[in-house]
Design an enzyme around this catalytic site. Sequence first.
Site, short mmCIF file in Angstrom:
data_model
loop_
_atom_site.label_atom_id
_atom_site.label_comp_id
_atom_site.label_asym_id
_atom_site.label_seq_id
_atom_site.Cartn_x
_atom_site.Cartn_y
_atom_site.Cartn_z
N ASP A 173 -72.73 16.34 14.49
CA ASP A 173 -74.01 15.68 14.79
C ASP A 173 -73.80 14.20 15.09
O ASP A 173 -74.38 13.65 16.01
CB ASP A 173 -74.96 15.82 13.59
N PRO A 216 -58.53 18.46 38.21
CA PRO A 216 -58.98 17.06 38.28
C PRO A 216 -60.07 16.85 39.34
O PRO A 216 -60.76 15.85 39.34
CB PRO A 216 -57.70 16.31 38.70
N1 LIG Z 1 -57.48 16.87 34.50
C1 LIG Z 1 -57.75 18.19 34.39
N2 LIG Z 1 -58.89 18.70 33.88
O1 LIG Z 1 -58.80 20.03 33.95
N3 LIG Z 1 -57.64 20.43 34.52
C2 LIG Z 1 -56.97 19.30 34.79
C3 LIG Z 1 -55.65 19.26 35.40
O2 LIG Z 1 -55.06 18.20 35.52
N4 LIG Z 1 -55.16 20.45 35.81
C4 LIG Z 1 -53.89 20.48 36.46
C5 LIG Z 1 -53.83 21.56 37.42
C6 LIG Z 1 -54.97 22.26 37.79
C7 LIG Z 1 -54.88 23.27 38.72
C8 LIG Z 1 -53.65 23.55 39.25
CL1 LIG Z 1 -53.51 24.79 40.42
C9 LIG Z 1 -52.52 22.84 38.90
C10 LIG Z 1 -52.62 21.83 37.96
#
Ligand SMILES: Nc1nonc1C(=O)NCc1ccc(Cl)cc1
Length: 247
Positions: free
Chosen positions: A169, A89
């Site tokens: 597209d 995130p």
């Molecule tokens: N939103 C998002 N977009 O890509 N990834 C997320 C997300 O929430 N990952 C959770 C998460 C990412 C890394 C670790 Cl260590 C633990 C949990």
Amino acid sequence: MRIDVVSLFPDFVRQSAAIGVVGRAQQRELLQVETWNPRDFATDNYRTVDGRPFGGGPGMVMLIDPLRAALAAIREAAPEPVHVIYLSPQGARLTQKKVEALAGMPRIALICGRYEGVDERLIEHEVDEELSIGDYVLSGGELGAAVIIDAVGRLQEGALNDAQSAQQDSFSDGLLDCPHYTRPVHHDVWGGVPEVLLSGDHAAIRRWRRKQSLGRTWLRRPDLLTQRALDDESRALLDEFRREYTR
Ligand SMILES: Nc1nonc1C(=O)NCc1ccc(Cl)cc1
């Protein structure tokens, strides 16, 4: 294009990439998805991949070395340079523009975190960019990896059939898609279908669809409109939609 994924749940990633358009792209060798489990690169008897956080606090943090060893094996597995992405995130929001940039690369690696995070030094020294699929908290990076594999995989030359590339597209020109209808012409509960779609007048149908895409984008995602200039015809169609809408 080759995508290498580092994940504690390789089956999830592999299986999600084996179905549909992406699965077919792999069968056609337009795309190659390989998974690597950090646990296979842990050197202790317990195959440890996480550690207690310095500074205290709840949860665990993913250790540097199993991830670093997995990335070294990934680099060694093929000659092309690897663009390393970490899903979290804290990353920049994934957009279609970013997807198109990634789709043109020979190789990318996707690191999927679990637990409370990954040791920041791994991110600092091994990660080229951090990406987020949205402002919500998931349990790990795997769903983000699956999203990138799908969005990038379908853009590989030859992955989509004509219908699918038409749909692609309509989205990737930065507007929302128009409404779609199919039989019955008249539904006994929900009524009829816009007349123009039954007219056989393909120019009028094209015009109606474009107008609907523009109008819907204006109503639902006006932010997308500010990001792109509209040509004169689109501007006129949108003005027409807006006049009719506020009537
Ligand atoms: N939103 C998002 N977009 O890509 N990834 C997320 C997300 O929430 N990952 C959770 C998460 C990412 C890394 C670790 Cl260590 C633990 C949990």
